[in-house]
Design a protein around this motif. Structure first.
Motif, mmCIF file in Angstrom:
data_model
loop_
_atom_site.group_PDB
_atom_site.id
_atom_site.type_symbol
_atom_site.label_atom_id
_atom_site.label_comp_id
_atom_site.label_asym_id
_atom_site.label_seq_id
_atom_site.Cartn_x
_atom_site.Cartn_y
_atom_site.Cartn_z
ATOM 1 N N VAL A 1 0.706 -1.178 -0.017
ATOM 2 C CA VAL A 1 0.079 0.027 -0.010
ATOM 3 C C VAL A 1 0.818 1.326 -0.033
ATOM 4 O O VAL A 1 0.610 2.066 -0.751
ATOM 5 N N THR A 2 1.762 1.523 0.809
ATOM 6 C CA THR A 2 2.882 2.360 0.769
ATOM 7 C C THR A 2 3.396 2.634 -0.635
ATOM 8 O O THR A 2 3.509 3.757 -1.075
ATOM 9 N N ILE A 3 4.110 1.420 -1.021
ATOM 10 C CA ILE A 3 4.430 1.721 -2.487
ATOM 11 C C ILE A 3 3.627 2.285 -3.564
ATOM 12 O O ILE A 3 4.070 3.008 -4.433
ATOM 13 N N ALA A 4 2.249 1.786 -3.716
ATOM 14 C CA ALA A 4 1.211 2.231 -4.185
ATOM 15 C C ALA A 4 1.093 3.642 -4.201
ATOM 16 O O ALA A 4 0.848 4.561 -5.239
ATOM 17 N N ARG A 5 1.047 4.309 -2.836
ATOM 18 C CA ARG A 5 0.894 5.613 -2.379
ATOM 19 C C ARG A 5 2.308 6.475 -3.245
ATOM 20 O O ARG A 5 2.149 7.412 -3.706
ATOM 21 N N LEU A 6 3.441 5.769 -2.908
ATOM 22 C CA LEU A 6 4.617 6.373 -3.492
ATOM 23 C C LEU A 6 4.456 6.542 -4.909
ATOM 24 O O LEU A 6 4.957 7.636 -5.573
ATOM 25 N N LEU A 7 4.080 5.819 -5.545
ATOM 26 C CA LEU A 7 4.115 5.557 -7.358
ATOM 27 C C LEU A 7 2.835 6.336 -7.776
ATOM 28 O O LEU A 7 2.576 6.212 -9.105
ATOM 29 N N ASN A 8 1.784 6.542 -7.031
ATOM 30 C CA ASN A 8 0.500 7.119 -7.555
ATOM 31 C C ASN A 8 -0.142 6.061 -8.520
ATOM 32 O O ASN A 8 -0.473 6.233 -9.581
#
Length: 652
Positions: A112-119
């Protein structure tokens, strides 16, 4: 003659008296046998507590909260400018998550954190332990077998765009493996995703991630990315809710434990085969379990997971703190702390390597050792699993005997004469010696491929771990058998301790230093069950310190580099300033270890200040203090009964 007659009369009187006594005892036995009742462990447990303790009274030094940590409150909301996710994302990220309960929970938080980081738009992760190929119930999908999909999506709607599946026009390309697939390391940095994955995501619109190590993003992020750390907390402690059936049964288990009117302690042994093999702890076990650990260690060496030699001194590893505390040692520590023998202890963990044999000493010290099978009926557990297709049982197969022609052929190929005498006939191996998951090691050096029943059992263990997780988080006290082991793999105890620290920082969560504990046991190895008072006081002092700030600082140093969820401070907490002012404590690298939490909002300040209870974490000098809630009329004799084990009489 007179003297002899007197002796005869005395002998006759004694004989008559003995006969009358025998008849009386036989009569009493006959009439009392009519009222015998069958023993019930459940009724005995209730009877024990009704006679010893009165509801509403708890021993403060054993169950009371940690006063110095009362000011810490959970607060994972965004603090700075935090825009909602853009509907026009850069693409989709789908992921396959391998591993057990601990690895799954930690990996999803990173995704989830990576998805937020990469939009990016995150597709619900696929849990490989609970796919249809594992023969689970057809009513569940991979993710929904363990977690609530709707709650997961709704809870993170302001953080990340989440969908249940890829759009239809991408599915065919995924089956052809047209999209780039990455297998990131557990220590991958944000720069890796921005520089390596983001360009390919924008180009292909879909990327796949394979997570095998229980993490895919480094634990400690720069201070400028503190909002991403708080996102991890929101995922782990709010969004990742178990499906309703698991939550209901877990809450019922907690209610059944509290129905006795007394606090309970949760204990997770941490005896897992992979971890034991990684650290070389085989010599702490006996017989076939030692061989199983060594086989797994040899396999890890061949895979490059371990660069050490196969045979190591397990006792030296234990003294270094690299091996777990055995259940017997934990029982001795709890008795030294003053926990009475009737304390309720919940045994967490879907599997304990070594089986019931390693738990015998702990069960002898604490008779009220319970687990999920003690609190739940078979029907309740089977309903949690759901309807499943019957599978054939793993039947025992007797090896075929060698033919006479085969024996002659081996004899002819045995080499030049003179030959030694043929070996004596082998001892017959009985079926019960080869049945079970470990039976293969008596016949072959290669571990067999898991059967369909084995795969289904692995999926079931996810559910059992979920139940144990709920109970452990809600327990009045928690004692880990093996955490901060240094392997880098997520562990059950670390996740439980992290959530307890987030939700109720003042709850009694022991954080023992295994190296210190090993030194203490070495000093009294010959008198473990009859320790000196100085030894008992040393154990109390160490464990009480582990509850407070000193234990938290050590926890931050050892565990946070491996998983942020083990120690979500100071990013995910706030402090009620009116209660206590704590100076920040930093490590050698400048990282804040403890005490740099933001001040809580005003609405939390008033609510938290009103809810504070007076508690203490002294070294146990005043052992007769209790906290009274409901019944003020408690006699001093009752209090002495509560704490009579403090000195630990060897004859008790």
């Amino acid at each position: 003659m007179v003297f002899k007659s007197k002796i005869k009369w005395v002998a006759l009187f004694v004989l008559t008296l003995s006969s009358v006594s025998l008849v009386a005892h036989l009569s009493m036995t006959k009439f009392s046998s009519m009222n015998l009742v069958q023993y019930s462990a459940k009724d005995a447990l209730s009877h024990d507590f009704s006679n010893i303790l009165s509801p509403g009274v708890i021993n403060k030094r054993l169950w009371g909260a940690v006063r110095s940590l009362e000011s810490l409150q959970p607060y994972a909301n965004p603090r700075n400018s935090y825009p909602v996710p853009n509907q026009n994302s850069n693409g989709f990220i789908y992921a396959k998550v391998f591993g057990g309960f601990e690895k799954i929970r930690s990996s999803i938080c990173d995704l989830v954190t990576i998805a937020r980081l990469l939009n990016a738009t995150l597709v619900i992760p696929e849990i490989q332990e609970s796919t249809r190929s594992k023969q689970i119930s057809s009513k569940f999908k991979s993710f929904s077998y363990l977690y609530d999909e709707e709650q997961f999506i709704a809870s993170l709607k302001n953080d990340v765009n989440i969908v249940k599946k890829l759009p239809e026009h991408f599915k065919a390309a995924r089956r052809r493996n047209d999209f780039p697939i990455f297998k990131p390391k557990k220590s991958a940095s944000p720069n890796f995703y921005i520089k390596e994955i983001l360009p390919k995501l924008k180009k292909a619109k879909v990327v796949g991630l394979i997570i095998t190590d229980g993490a895919c993003l480094q634990s400690i992020l720069p201070p400028s990315m503190s909002e991403f750390q708080r996102l991890r907390c929101r995922v782990a402690f709010h969004a990742l809710q178990f499906r309703p059936e698991i939550q209901i049964l877990g809450r019922q288990m907690v209610e059944r434990l509290r129905a006795w009117g007394q606090p309970f302690l949760a204990y997770h042994p941490g005896l897992v085969r992979d971890t034991l093999a990684y650290h070389g702890c085989a010599e702490l076990f006996q017989d076939i379990h030692t061989e199983l650990i060594q086989y797994r260690r040899a396999h890890m060496i061949r895979q490059g997971i371990i660069s050490d030699k196969l045979n190591v001194d397990s006792h030296l590893r234990r003294e270094n703190g690299s091996c777990p505390l055995m259940p017997e040692e934990v029982g001795l520590l709890l008795r030294a702390m003053g926990y009475p023998s009737k304390t309720i202890i919940y045994l967490a963990g879907s599997q304990t390597f070594g089986g019931q044999r390693v738990l015998i000493p702990l069960r002898a010290m604490f008779a009220n050792l319970v687990d999920r099978t003690s609190l739940c009926s078979k029907t309740e557990l089977s309903d949690l699993v759901g309807p499943e297709t019957p599978l054939p049982q793993d039947a025992f197969k007797v090896p075929r005997p060698k033919s006479e022609a085969k024996i002659k052929e081996e004899w002819n190929k045995a080499g030049p004469r003179p030959r030694p005498l043929p070996p004596p006939p082998e001892r017959r191996i009985y079926p019960h010696e080869k049945e079970g998951w470990y039976g293969w090691i008596t016949e072959t050096d290669k571990e067999p491929i898991p059967s369909p029943m084995d795969l289904r059992s692995q999926a079931h263990r996810l559910l059992w771990d979920a139940l144990d997780y709920i109970v452990s988080v809600e327990a009045d006290a928690f004692f880990p058998g093996f955490n901060n082991d240094g392997s880098g793999w997520p562990d059950f105890s670390g996740l439980v301790m992290g959530q307890r620290l987030y939700e109720r920082a003042s709850s009694r969560t022991y954080r023992p230093d295994r190296k210190t504990i090993a030194a203490l046991f070495n000093s009294t190895r010959d008198n473990m069950y009859h320790p000196m008072r100085d030894w008992t006081l040393s154990v109390k002092e160490h464990l009480n310190r582990s509850l407070s700030e000193e234990g938290l600082i050590r926890q931050s140093l050892l565990s946070k580099p491996y998983s942020f969820l083990y120690h979500p401070l100071p990013e995910c907490s706030c402090r009620i300033s009116s209660l206590e002012n704590t100076k920040p404590k930093k490590g050698k690298d400048g990282r804040v270890l403890y005490g740099d939490e933001h001040e809580c909002p005003k609405w939390m300040q008033s609510a938290g200040a009103l809810g504070v209870r007076y508690v203490d974490t002294g070294s146990g000098e005043d052992d007769n203090e209790v906290v009274e809630h409901d019944d003020p009329d408690i006699t001093s004799s009752l209090l002495s009964m509560i704490d009579r084990d403090e000195e630990w009489d060897p004859n008790d």
